[in-house]
Design a protein around this motif. Structure first.
Motif, PDB file in Angstrom:
ATOM      1  N   GLU A 144       0.791  -0.975  -0.315  1.00 24.56           N
ATOM      2  CA  GLU A 144       0.364  -0.455   0.177  1.00 24.56           C
ATOM      3  C   GLU A 144       0.822   1.207   0.010  1.00 24.56           C
ATOM      4  OE1 GLU A 144      -3.066   1.359  -1.095  1.00 24.56           O
ATOM      5  OE2 GLU A 144      -3.537  -1.122  -1.070  1.00 24.56           O
ATOM      6  N   LEU A 145       0.467   2.258  -1.273  1.00 28.41           N
ATOM      7  CA  LEU A 145       1.385   3.127  -0.814  1.00 28.41           C
ATOM      8  C   LEU A 145       1.329   4.082  -0.026  1.00 28.41           C
ATOM      9  CD1 LEU A 145       3.445   4.964  -3.335  1.00 28.41           C
ATOM     10  CD2 LEU A 145       1.416   6.269  -3.949  1.00 28.41           C
ATOM     11  N   GLU A 146       0.346   3.896   0.621  1.00 32.64           N
ATOM     12  CA  GLU A 146      -0.429   5.249   1.614  1.00 32.64           C
ATOM     13  C   GLU A 146       0.412   4.532   2.998  1.00 32.64           C
ATOM     14  OE1 GLU A 146      -5.003   6.205   0.902  1.00 32.64           O
ATOM     15  OE2 GLU A 146      -3.874   5.882   3.256  1.00 32.64           O
TER      16      GLU A 146
ATOM     17  N   LEU B  41       4.047   5.788   2.246  1.00 29.69           N
ATOM     18  CA  LEU B  41       4.250   7.634   2.014  1.00 29.69           C
ATOM     19  C   LEU B  41       4.077   8.266   4.144  1.00 29.69           C
ATOM     20  CD1 LEU B  41       1.299   8.436   0.056  1.00 29.69           C
ATOM     21  CD2 LEU B  41       3.742   9.121  -0.308  1.00 29.69           C
TER      22      LEU B  41
ATOM     23  N   VAL C 124       2.125  14.761   0.720  1.00 29.29           N
ATOM     24  CA  VAL C 124       0.910  14.121   0.835  1.00 29.29           C
ATOM     25  C   VAL C 124       1.248  13.078   1.980  1.00 29.29           C
ATOM     26  CG1 VAL C 124      -0.182  11.796  -0.378  1.00 29.29           C
ATOM     27  CG2 VAL C 124       0.204  13.773  -1.414  1.00 29.29           C
ATOM     28  N   PRO C 125       2.174  12.628   2.740  1.00 27.89           N
ATOM     29  CA  PRO C 125       2.114  12.303   4.234  1.00 27.89           C
ATOM     30  C   PRO C 125       1.559  12.524   4.957  1.00 27.89           C
ATOM     31  CG  PRO C 125       4.255  12.316   2.800  1.00 27.89           C
ATOM     32  CD  PRO C 125       3.463  12.924   2.402  1.00 27.89           C
TER      33      PRO C 125
ATOM     34  N   LEU D  49      -1.240  12.394   5.261  1.00 29.73           N
ATOM     35  CA  LEU D  49      -2.598  11.638   5.346  1.00 29.73           C
ATOM     36  C   LEU D  49      -2.596  11.351   6.774  1.00 29.73           C
ATOM     37  CD1 LEU D  49      -1.078   9.275   2.761  1.00 29.73           C
ATOM     38  CD2 LEU D  49      -3.277  10.162   2.342  1.00 29.73           C
TER      39      LEU D  49
ATOM     40  N   ASP E 134      -5.955   6.385  -5.986  1.00 37.21           N
ATOM     41  CA  ASP E 134      -7.169   6.238  -4.474  1.00 37.21           C
ATOM     42  C   ASP E 134      -6.951   7.557  -3.260  1.00 37.21           C
ATOM     43  OD1 ASP E 134      -5.149   4.851  -2.712  1.00 37.21           O
ATOM     44  OD2 ASP E 134      -6.531   3.327  -3.148  1.00 37.21           O
ATOM     45  N   ILE E 135      -5.958   8.160  -3.983  1.00 39.53           N
ATOM     46  CA  ILE E 135      -5.857   9.457  -2.249  1.00 39.53           C
ATOM     47  C   ILE E 135      -6.107   9.510  -2.372  1.00 39.53           C
ATOM     48  CG2 ILE E 135      -3.761  10.626  -1.689  1.00 39.53           C
ATOM     49  CD1 ILE E 135      -1.772   9.075  -2.058  1.00 39.53           C
TER      50      ILE E 135
ATOM     51  N   ARG F 172     -10.885   1.248  -5.012  1.00 42.15           N
ATOM     52  CA  ARG F 172     -10.488   1.796  -7.020  1.00 42.15           C
ATOM     53  C   ARG F 172     -10.347   0.295  -7.075  1.00 42.15           C
ATOM     54  NH1 ARG F 172      -4.830   1.405  -3.177  1.00 42.15           N
ATOM     55  NH2 ARG F 172      -4.513  -0.714  -3.627  1.00 42.15           N
TER      56      ARG F 172
END
Ligand code: B12
Lengths: 345, 231
Positions: A163-165, A168, B67-68, B71, B110-111, B132
């Motif tokens: 998972e990229l999330e 990150l 982005v991190p 999130l 999908d972010i 997604r």
């Protein structure tokens, strides 16, 4: 004199930092077109898993338009499949879609190190197919044209297989773990990319588009991403291109310090600013937006956009990401014409 | 024991700051303290958590956050939301609705979709997330199954967005009253009109605003229909 060189010589010399006139017009990433696929009667969804179809499709952009390269594969799933992920080619879809990963294998750092040491790696996934496809291209075109391939960068590949999330957030929260993970991923990439280069590909792009400053801060790039990219550059032989799309102005100097033979940027990054930041000695490929230039605009707009790249001093005219297959033939022709007509001796 | 204004202000500040600085513990403690007071948590969610998220959005636009950070802030927000949502007295109960959301087939970005979804969660919508790379017919299937007021489609590529008009046509055919909101980097107002969508929005908070407008419009239509039917 430069006129009599083969397309392969032109590209290889440009990647070695020599001035080539007109500048070569080629890509280190996907560039198969619907025009080419239609000529062969192939569907995009079917060419990824068949060496003959892949090779024939890959050659069409050179054969139809004089585009100065052949690049395989066309999707971003090659390494992930070797690492146990499942790819979806969208065989049943009526739309033209790029394959994606439908099942992620989420390897741990230790598992990555084991994959990098796998003695059977050369027979995994589509590596045999990649060797076979290269043979077919060489049998037909010999050394007339450079044959390129690509791998994903450590962070982007991480996003394909897990998972990229999660990655990150970890880049921020657990930098030490992340450094280890990306170091192991770099080893896998060196094995896979190294194998492709040993089997005879002429040049290789490392695509780290997940780490653009649209997503990650320049600080995180420098601290977490750059060390793994540097390791990949050191571990691969042959001309290596580092490709990052999106805005990379703030990190272009760090990219240059990673030790690649060439950098490839897209239209979101200003060529002038990039050149200023890295100096005249660094080979920069770029920097047009392929969808806007080849798919949506008209031929005159395509001509103008390419002329601008040449004017701004790119060492090779190169798209910001994959050329989308439905590119208009007349726009590709206008691109090739612009390169010939506007490159100064 | 209800809180005095000073205490409220202190906790709102902590909730907002906890989100902006992704300090999960700060958010958790402040949220628990608020709930323990027995006060309605509506203000805490909107003037605390959401205010913090708005600041995150501002920092993101200013390229101080990436982005991190976004999130992680979202994770902190959800921690507060999970604690406080059960204690929220809905203000605009008439406005709450059901939403089906997903990223269209062929697209794994999908972010942005997840951030839009978060805003709907915050506002108390009933959200069905299809994830997604969603096959186009799935949107219709889920819409019919849930009878949702709104369907939200996300696409990040100029190519995959071409699946949107197909979904819109499928849904409108079966259920013309369902409102469809589309978004993602390649979506402009013109594209939304061309595709037959009911609206679009640049970012998550605008998406929520659009959605609320749609629900109000829907409820008005229903009221009129009921009045006509003589009920
Ligand atoms: C991260 C990323 C990826 C990740 C995705 C991981 C994931 N889980 O999401 C990975 C590496 C896997 C990836 C892969 C690819 N990507 Co990509 N990717 C990006 C990138 C860098 C950032 C996207 C992002 O997350 N932004 C941050 C979020 C917060 O913003 P957002 O998504 O825009 O969402 C906001 C709004 O749009 C809006 N919104 C979003 N959805 C909705 C829905 C509704 C209803 C509403 C109202 C609003 C709304 O609200 C959100 C919150 O503010 C963009 C470039 C960019 N700068 O945008 C390219 C980009 C989207 N990718 C692109 C491409 C081409 C690809 C690939 C084909 C490979 C390639 N050549 O690079 C593959 C294809 C994958 C596939 N088939 O889907 C292109 C698309 C070009 C185009 N116009 O078609 C872009 C623009 C980059 C580029 N210039 O080349 N990518």
């Amino acid at each position: 004199m430069t006129q009599t060189m083969t397309a392969r010589d032109r590209v290889m010399r440009a990647l070695a930092g020599e001035k080539v006139t007109p500048v070569p017009c080629f890509s280190g990433v996907g560039n198969v077109t619907s025009a080419g696929l239609d000529k062969l009667g192939y569907r995009f969804a079917n060419v990824h898993n068949n060496a003959k179809m892949m090779a024939e499709s890959a050659m069409t952009t050179y054969e139809l338009f004089g585009y100065e390269c052949v690049v395989m594969p066309f999707d971003l799933c090659l390494e992930a499949e070797i690492m146990g992920c499942k790819m979806n080619p969208y065989a049943d879809s009526s739309e033209l879609l790029y394959p994606t990963i439908k099942e992620k294998s989420t390897p741990t750092t230790e598992q990555l190190r084991a994959i990098a040491r796998d003695p059977e790696l050369a027979n995994k996934g589509r590596l045999p197919l990649m060797r076979e496809a290269l043979k077919i291209v060489r049998a037909k075109l010999g050394n007339q044209v450079a044959v390129g391939t690509y791998v994903l960068g450590p962070f982007t590949l991480g996003g394909q297989v897990s998972e990229l999330e999660h990655l990150l957030k970890n880049a921020f929260k657990k930098p030490d773990e992340m450094l280890e993970y990306l170091d192991a991923m770099a080893e896998v990439i060196i094995r896979i990319g190294g194998h492709l280069m040993e089997s005879g590909y002429d040049y290789i792009s490392v695509r780290e588009m997940g780490a653009t400053t649209d997503v990650l801060s320049p600080r995180v790039f420098k601290k977490i991403i750059a060390p793994a990219l540097t390791k990949v550059a050191k571990g691969l032989k042959g001309p290596r291109i580092l490709h990052i799309c999106g805005q990379v102005g703030p990190i272009i100097a760090d990219m240059a310090a990673c030790g690649y033979d060439a950098l490839s940027i897209d239209s979101k990054t200003s060529m002038k600013a990039a050149r200023e930041a890295v100096g005249p000695g660094v080979v920069i490929l770029g920097n047009f937006n392929p969808f806007a230039v080849l798919n949506t605009g008209d031929a005159q707009q395509a001509y103008n956009a390419i002329a601008q790249c040449v004017r701004e001093g790119v060492n090779g005219v190169h798209p910001g990401c994959d050329i989308w297959p439905t590119a208009k033939p007349e726009n590709i022709q206008a691109m090739m014409r612009a390169v010939r007509e506007t490159s100064a001796d | 024991m209800a809180m005095d204004e000073a205490k409220k202000k202190e906790l709102l500040q902590k909730l907002a700051q906890g989100v902006t600085e992704f300090d999960d513990d700060m958010v958790r403690e402040a949220a628990e303290e608020w709930v323990a007071s027995g006060d309605d948590t509506y203000d805490a969610i909107f003037d605390g958590l959401v205010a913090g998220m708005e600041e995150v959005g501002r920092l993101f636009s200013a390229q101080e956050y990436f982005v991190p950070e976004m999130l992680m802030a979202a994770d902190s927000l959800y921690i507060g939301l999970d604690i406080m949502k059960p204690h929220m007295i809905q203000r605009y109960t008439g406005v709450r609705g059901t939403v089906v959301i997903g990223t269209v087939q062929g697209d794994v970005h999908d972010i942005g979709k997840n951030i839009v979804k978060m805003m709907f969660d915050v506002a108390g919508f009933n959200v069905f997330d299809l994830g997604r790379d969603v096959p186009l017919e799935e949107f219709l299937k889920k819409q019919l199954e849930t009878n949702s007021d709104i369907v939200c489609l996300s696409a990040m590529m100029t190519t995959t967005m071409m699946g949107m008009p197909k979904v819109i046509a499928m849904i409108k055919e079966k259920n013309p009253n369902c409102k469809i909101l589309i978004g993602g980097a390649p979506i402009t107002d013109d594209v939304a009109v061309k595709f037959g969508a009911d609206g679009t929005a640049r970012d998550a908070s605008n998406a929520l605003e659009e959605a609320v407008k749609m629900i109000v419009a829907l409820k008005n239509i229903q009221k009129e229909a009921m009045a006509k039917a003589g009920k």
